[in-house]
Motif scaffolding. Structure first.
Motif, PDB file in Angstrom:
ATOM      1  N   VAL A 155      35.463  36.801  42.940  1.00 28.84           N
ATOM      2  CA  VAL A 155      34.003  36.798  42.931  1.00 28.84           C
ATOM      3  C   VAL A 155      33.517  35.347  42.937  1.00 28.84           C
ATOM      4  CG1 VAL A 155      31.922  37.520  41.708  1.00 28.84           C
ATOM      5  CG2 VAL A 155      33.997  38.948  41.621  1.00 28.84           C
TER       6      VAL A 155
ATOM      7  N   VAL B 179      31.463  43.615  38.984  1.00 27.76           N
ATOM      8  CA  VAL B 179      32.208  43.528  40.247  1.00 27.76           C
ATOM      9  C   VAL B 179      33.706  43.615  39.982  1.00 27.76           C
ATOM     10  CG1 VAL B 179      32.633  42.146  42.311  1.00 27.76           C
ATOM     11  CG2 VAL B 179      30.364  42.143  41.264  1.00 27.76           C
ATOM     12  N   TRP B 180      34.187  42.929  38.946  1.00 28.24           N
ATOM     13  CA  TRP B 180      35.612  42.997  38.598  1.00 28.24           C
ATOM     14  C   TRP B 180      36.041  44.432  38.297  1.00 28.24           C
ATOM     15  CZ3 TRP B 180      34.923  38.368  34.752  1.00 28.24           C
ATOM     16  CH2 TRP B 180      35.007  37.157  35.468  1.00 28.24           C
TER      17      TRP B 180
ATOM     18  N   ASP C 271      35.964  38.273  47.588  1.00 32.98           N
ATOM     19  CA  ASP C 271      35.668  39.698  47.773  1.00 32.98           C
ATOM     20  C   ASP C 271      34.174  39.966  47.677  1.00 32.98           C
ATOM     21  OD1 ASP C 271      38.438  40.379  47.778  1.00 32.98           O
ATOM     22  OD2 ASP C 271      38.443  40.283  45.589  1.00 32.98           O
ATOM     23  N   HIS C 272      33.472  39.097  46.950  1.00 32.22           N
ATOM     24  CA  HIS C 272      32.059  39.327  46.679  1.00 32.22           C
ATOM     25  C   HIS C 272      31.387  37.993  46.384  1.00 32.22           C
ATOM     26  CE1 HIS C 272      28.699  41.965  45.599  1.00 32.22           C
ATOM     27  NE2 HIS C 272      28.446  41.155  44.577  1.00 32.22           N
TER      28      HIS C 272
ATOM     29  N   LYS D 258      37.481  44.107  42.466  1.00 31.84           N
ATOM     30  CA  LYS D 258      37.308  42.885  43.249  1.00 31.84           C
ATOM     31  C   LYS D 258      37.561  41.673  42.352  1.00 31.84           C
ATOM     32  CE  LYS D 258      34.091  44.868  46.584  1.00 31.84           C
ATOM     33  NZ  LYS D 258      32.777  44.741  47.264  1.00 31.84           N
ATOM     34  N   LYS D 259      38.618  40.940  42.637  1.00 39.10           N
ATOM     35  CA  LYS D 259      39.031  39.836  41.768  1.00 39.10           C
ATOM     36  C   LYS D 259      38.357  38.519  42.132  1.00 39.10           C
ATOM     37  CE  LYS D 259      43.177  37.250  40.374  1.00 39.10           C
ATOM     38  NZ  LYS D 259      44.641  37.118  40.535  1.00 39.10           N
TER      39      LYS D 259
END
Length: 266
Positions: A78, A70-71, A169-170, A75-76
């Motif tokens: 998480v 994800v990173w 973000d996620h 997207k930071k």
């Protein structure tokens, strides 16, 4: 060994080993040639410790796979999410959402159920210090009785996300999908596969256990500080002899039966 004719004492060897982290250190070969049982035992102990550390580091990298993927997409924030307390007869269900930094490098984090009390407490403090954000969600027995434990767990998770100081973000969630407009993944046994979820399980577990320890002083006789509200023999005996408390889940069968017994004895 510093002098050929004067070998180090076993105590000195142990002290030297405490300073060595490189398996190729030439001093290790000298210790291997030492025929004394104490020297060999000290070296074997060091090797086991190094191997355990290596395995923990490998485990950490495996458990960072979801986060790294994800990173890598930019997207930071998480958030790993987990809950504890579905099975107990008393007390709340507690959820945690944890956002870890990309340089997180703490070994030993795992599913909270696999850790000792001392290890959980130690990691709880480390996670509190290292995490970018932590959110806690708590739903008490009243909510559990109203909506059922599954839905209460979901509500606790949503509350944990909402209590984060930043918008994630996620979401990486242990075996759950949440009705939130945030990209998310439901991971079966996620607390053993994702370091963020594992960190959340530790935060949730320690938070809930400490709550139950406090409840034990308010409602003695059920063993809450030892059983965390689960249906142990001591807890069930307490239900029989003392009755149902304000933190018991009336929708759970043993509590419901205790309720009925109380009513029939009136």
């Amino acid at each position: 060994m510093t002098e050929i004719n004067k070998p180090l004492s076993i105590a000195e060897i142990k002290k030297v080993l405490q300073t060595i982290t490189d398996p190729t250190d030439e001093r290790l070969e000298a210790f291997r040639l030492d025929s004394r049982k104490g020297a060999l035992a000290a070296l074997n102990s060091w090797e086991r410790k190094v191997e355990k550390q290596r395995m923990q580091e490998m485990k950490l990298q495996e458990m960072l796979a979801y986060e790294k993927r994800v990173w890598s997409k930019g997207k930071k924030w998480v958030a790993g999410i987990d809950e504890v307390g579905r099975g107990p007869l008393a007390g709340p269900v507690v959820s945690a959402a944890v956002i870890l930094p990309e340089d997180f490098n703490v070994v030993g984090i795992n599913d909270s159920k696999q850790l000792s009390l001392a290890k959980r407490d130690a990691l709880f403090e480390v996670i509190q210090a290292e995490a970018l954000a932590i959110g806690i969600g708590i739903k008490d027995s009243t909510v559990i009785d109203q909506v059922n434990i599954y839905e209460a767990s979901k509500l606790a998770m949503i509350e944990a996300v909402e209590r984060l100081k930043v918008q994630p973000d996620h979401l990486l969630i242990d075996a759950m999908t949440l009705p939130l407009s945030i990209s998310q993944e439901s991971i079966i046994k996620g607390d053993a596969k994702s370091v963020s979820i594992a960190a959340a399980s530790i935060i949730a577990k320690v938070t809930r256990d400490r709550m139950m320890e406090e409840y034990d002083t308010v409602y003695p006789g059920y063993g809450f500080s030892k059983n965390a509200g689960y249906g142990t023999k001591e807890h069930l005996n307490g239900l029989d002899s003392l009755g149902v408390t304000a933190i018991h889940r009336h929708s759970f069968a043993p509590v419901r039966e205790a309720d009925n017994q109380q009513k029939s004895s009136l």
